[in-house]
Design a protein around this motif. Sequence first.
Motif, short mmCIF file in Angstrom:
data_model
loop_
_atom_site.label_atom_id
_atom_site.label_comp_id
_atom_site.label_asym_id
_atom_site.label_seq_id
_atom_site.Cartn_x
_atom_site.Cartn_y
_atom_site.Cartn_z
N HIS A 33 -20.82 42.87 5.56
CA HIS A 33 -21.80 43.94 5.73
C HIS A 33 -23.20 43.45 5.39
N GLY A 34 -24.16 43.72 6.26
CA GLY A 34 -25.54 43.31 6.04
C GLY A 34 -25.89 41.96 6.63
N LYS A 163 -24.08 46.34 10.42
CA LYS A 163 -24.13 47.57 9.65
C LYS A 163 -22.70 48.11 9.51
N ALA A 164 -22.56 49.22 8.81
CA ALA A 164 -21.22 49.75 8.54
C ALA A 164 -20.46 50.03 9.83
N THR A 165 -21.14 50.59 10.83
CA THR A 165 -20.46 50.91 12.09
C THR A 165 -20.01 49.64 12.80
N HIS A 343 -32.27 38.22 10.53
CA HIS A 343 -32.55 39.63 10.78
C HIS A 343 -33.79 39.86 11.63
N GLU A 347 -33.36 42.42 14.68
CA GLU A 347 -34.09 43.68 14.68
C GLU A 347 -35.53 43.41 15.09
N ALA A 445 -31.45 45.49 3.76
CA ALA A 445 -30.02 45.14 3.76
C ALA A 445 -29.55 44.89 2.34
#
Length: 453
Positions: A33-34, A163-165, A343, A347, A445
Amino acid sequence: MTFPMLPPEEYLDRVLSTLTPLDALEVPLEQAHGLVLAEDVRATVPVPPWTNSAMDGYAVRAADVAGARTAPVTLPVAGDVPAGARPMRLAAGTAQRIMTGAMLPAGADAVVRVEDTDQSPGALPLPEQVEVRAAVEPGANVRHAGEDVAVGQVVLRAGTALKATAVSAVASVGRSAVRAVPRPRVAVVITGAELADAGRELAAGTIPDSNGPLLSGLVAEHGARLTAVIHSADTPSALAEALRAAAADADLVVSSGGVSVGAYDPFAILAAARGQAEGPAGNDIDLATAKVAMQPGKPQGYGSVRTGDGRRVPVLGLPGNPVSVLVSFTTIVAPALARLSGHDAAEPGAPRDGGTRATARAAVRWRSPRGRRQHVPVRFVAPPEPVPAGSPPGTVWVAPSHRLGSGSHLVASLPAAQALAVVEADVDAVDVGDPVQLLALSAPAAPVPGSVW
């Protein structure tokens, strides 16, 4: 001699041009995660993996209950299908009670909702028969195997931020690990002969060290992994040894203090002696300083340390005052961490200075140094009285978190700050009602507790 100040964007470009994302590693999914994916993720199992019920009810053959369009149809109940069980085959002319998510029995092609029967929902004994009061078409209330994702289908592309999803999606397609860019390892070096450990009795001329805790916390909040906090004396040789020790187990070294023009600023002294192999920097430390058109945070430093195994570890030297540290971390170190962790590519719409931008209006007046971009710690406040004409509904109002504004030493007031108000260099005063850009202080994050990736 006076040197021109660099625009903040130009200085940030210099820093980022020296950085590339870290090499990818195989990472267990529970620690991913992250992170940012370094590979396309393809499904190894279909989603859903088998045809299952979308409702609590009764698995049937649609043809057996077609008559329910005109009158109820009664069927014997041949079994129960809880989630996780492998059901027996459904015989023609029978029904099986089934719960949501349970595997559809072979022979069944539809599910009748419990609400469309004479049975009550809930934990009740299995009935001997069920009265079906509504006909269903084949496929009704059924989730078919692979209707979300088929085996071999790309679920996530390389460069995706996990991410979590996204982590959930990777798990759903049967993967327990992924190749991803690891969290940067960051070592912190604190200079300043005047700094004493927090809680110690202060001798004349000393102050508590707040930069160590501040930088340690910011590193963690921005998703990186802190490897060391090293305190250095204010001499070039001491700082050189501290930088070498810090770089040994780090992907980035962040230092505070010693970057200005004082007679005892060790970072600046090392930078001035670059290329002199006989000096304390030797052949393995290469530093430079710059004056950046920002306030606070004008003096900055950057460079690298070559480790014994041949790695070039980047170094970012920040000013020593705590508010300058916060502003410099938010606008320079955070983008550097985003570059190292992948990142900034994952993003691309995010601001270059690492934060999330929003617009607010000033509830009070304050001054700004013309020629330097100002970053003022601010808090959200009630609208001024009277509200300036033309202020749109829903306006967010801010005021400096301390009456002295952006003073670089105002560390005790920092907990009240909820954002940084950004005032451009061509502005020398902000009036009540003037719009200002906000730079968020929250992190992009957060790390997984105990994660080493």
